[in-house]
Design a protein around this motif. Structure first.
Motif, PDB file in Angstrom:
ATOM      1  N   GLN A  71      28.592 -28.766  -6.253  1.00  0.00           N
ATOM      2  CA  GLN A  71      30.030 -29.071  -5.760  1.00  0.00           C
ATOM      3  C   GLN A  71      30.850 -29.575  -7.249  1.00  0.00           C
ATOM      4  O   GLN A  71      31.633 -29.148  -7.559  1.00  0.00           O
ATOM      5  N   SER A  72      29.766 -30.420  -7.719  1.00  0.00           N
ATOM      6  CA  SER A  72      30.626 -30.940  -9.156  1.00  0.00           C
ATOM      7  C   SER A  72      30.932 -29.824  -9.941  1.00  0.00           C
ATOM      8  O   SER A  72      31.739 -30.015 -10.926  1.00  0.00           O
ATOM      9  N   GLN A  73      29.849 -28.765 -10.180  1.00  0.00           N
ATOM     10  CA  GLN A  73      30.237 -27.706 -11.114  1.00  0.00           C
ATOM     11  C   GLN A  73      31.296 -26.755 -10.759  1.00  0.00           C
ATOM     12  O   GLN A  73      32.065 -26.111 -11.422  1.00  0.00           O
ATOM     13  N   CYS A  74      31.466 -26.647  -9.366  1.00  0.00           N
ATOM     14  CA  CYS A  74      32.516 -25.831  -8.811  1.00  0.00           C
ATOM     15  C   CYS A  74      34.107 -26.476  -9.010  1.00  0.00           C
ATOM     16  O   CYS A  74      34.766 -25.924  -8.859  1.00  0.00           O
ATOM     17  N   ARG A  75      34.050 -27.776  -9.425  1.00  0.00           N
ATOM     18  CA  ARG A  75      35.194 -28.384  -9.946  1.00  0.00           C
ATOM     19  C   ARG A  75      35.429 -28.202 -11.247  1.00  0.00           C
ATOM     20  O   ARG A  75      36.521 -28.819 -11.860  1.00  0.00           O
ATOM     21  N   LYS A  76      34.805 -27.510 -11.999  1.00  0.00           N
ATOM     22  CA  LYS A  76      34.942 -27.173 -13.416  1.00  0.00           C
ATOM     23  C   LYS A  76      36.194 -26.296 -13.673  1.00  0.00           C
ATOM     24  O   LYS A  76      36.608 -25.724 -12.658  1.00  0.00           O
ATOM     25  N   PRO A  77      36.904 -26.205 -14.740  1.00  0.00           N
ATOM     26  CA  PRO A  77      37.869 -25.375 -15.095  1.00  0.00           C
ATOM     27  C   PRO A  77      37.652 -24.112 -15.020  1.00  0.00           C
ATOM     28  O   PRO A  77      36.306 -23.571 -15.185  1.00  0.00           O
ATOM     29  N   GLU A  78      38.502 -23.186 -14.574  1.00  0.00           N
ATOM     30  CA  GLU A  78      38.394 -21.890 -14.292  1.00  0.00           C
ATOM     31  C   GLU A  78      37.569 -20.896 -15.335  1.00  0.00           C
ATOM     32  O   GLU A  78      36.923 -20.103 -15.262  1.00  0.00           O
ATOM     33  N   ALA A  79      37.972 -21.529 -16.790  1.00  0.00           N
ATOM     34  CA  ALA A  79      37.545 -20.928 -17.816  1.00  0.00           C
ATOM     35  C   ALA A  79      36.094 -20.797 -17.899  1.00  0.00           C
ATOM     36  O   ALA A  79      35.135 -20.200 -18.170  1.00  0.00           O
ATOM     37  N   ILE A  80      35.651 -22.229 -17.545  1.00  0.00           N
ATOM     38  CA  ILE A  80      34.099 -22.588 -17.506  1.00  0.00           C
ATOM     39  C   ILE A  80      33.465 -21.795 -16.319  1.00  0.00           C
ATOM     40  O   ILE A  80      32.213 -21.148 -16.650  1.00  0.00           O
ATOM     41  N   ASP A 204      33.241 -22.229  -5.162  1.00  0.00           N
ATOM     42  CA  ASP A 204      34.229 -22.865  -4.440  1.00  0.00           C
ATOM     43  C   ASP A 204      33.602 -24.280  -4.038  1.00  0.00           C
ATOM     44  O   ASP A 204      32.729 -24.023  -3.128  1.00  0.00           O
ATOM     45  N   PRO A 205      34.181 -25.424  -4.326  1.00  0.00           N
ATOM     46  CA  PRO A 205      33.466 -26.677  -3.751  1.00  0.00           C
ATOM     47  C   PRO A 205      33.591 -26.841  -2.310  1.00  0.00           C
ATOM     48  O   PRO A 205      32.518 -27.512  -1.648  1.00  0.00           O
ATOM     49  N   ASP A 206      34.334 -26.205  -1.587  1.00  0.00           N
ATOM     50  CA  ASP A 206      34.192 -26.201  -0.135  1.00  0.00           C
ATOM     51  C   ASP A 206      33.337 -24.795   0.650  1.00  0.00           C
ATOM     52  O   ASP A 206      33.226 -25.177   1.843  1.00  0.00           O
TER      53      ASP A 206
END
Length: 206
Positions: A71-80, A204-206
């Protein structure tokens, strides 16, 4: 004198342990020449189920730990996230990863009935100066305790200064690289429950 003896004994014990672990590693690898495949098992030095259950407070999986990191990776910027989707897609297309429901029925049974299901937490590693792979998916099995129960073996890596000296004594030198070397090793069925991986295209973090 006693100190020297104890240090010497310790060195011999360490060498013996390294030798035993090296043998375990070598036995865990088998080559299928007919199908051009290399199969690997996990060279455990302790009972993985007991060790991992103890590490994860008696649970029979580390899903919650892997999910939090995912989930922490899902909060990365969209480009990443876009770059990570591309990396993951390549791994799937090249046959290095499969969805659980795409495995054979017997393999799915092994995973679903495992006494411990180990999920590999992964993070995004950035290397902006790399043209081919500016972003990588890096697996971190140290936080789960898996690395602690795997054989390390002998350190047979060549020392860089020896390589440089040897190369100065030759007229020509060459180097090569095997693309995605470790990804091309096939896990045995027994190792599958320890190589699980969380991913969803939406990130998606959810």
């Amino acid at each position: 004198r006693c100190k020297k003896c104890s240090l010497s004994d310790r060195s011999r014990m360490m060498s013996l342990q390294e030798k035993m672990e090296q043998e375990a590693i070598e036995k865990s690898v088998s080559v299928d020449l007919e199908n051009n495949k290399v199969y690997v098992d996990l060279p455990f030095i302790r009972d993985p189920v007991l060790a991992l259950k103890k590490k994860h407070m008696g649970k029979d999986n580390n899903y919650g730990q892997a999910l939090r990191i995912y989930q922490s990776q899902c909060r990365k910027p969209e480009a990443i996230k876009s770059a990570i989707r591309k990396v993951h897609k390549e791994l799937v297309e090249r046959g290095f990863m499969k969805k659980l429901d795409e495995l054979s029925k017997s393999q799915q049974h092994i995973v679903k009935n495992a006494k411990f299901c180990h999920y590999m937490p992964w993070r995004t590693a950035e290397k902006p100066d790399s043209i081919s792979t500016p972003y990588r998916m890096v697996v971190d099995a140290s936080v789960t305790g898996l690395n602690d129960i795997l054989a390390k073996g002998e350190n047979n890596m060549a020392k860089i200064n020896h390589i440089l000296i040897r190369n100065r004594c030759r007229r020509y030198i060459w180097s090569s690289d095997i693309s995605k070397l470790y990804n091309q090793l096939h896990l045995t069925d027994a190792a599958l429950p320890f190589g699980l991986f969380l991913f969803n295209e939406e990130l998606d973090p959810d």
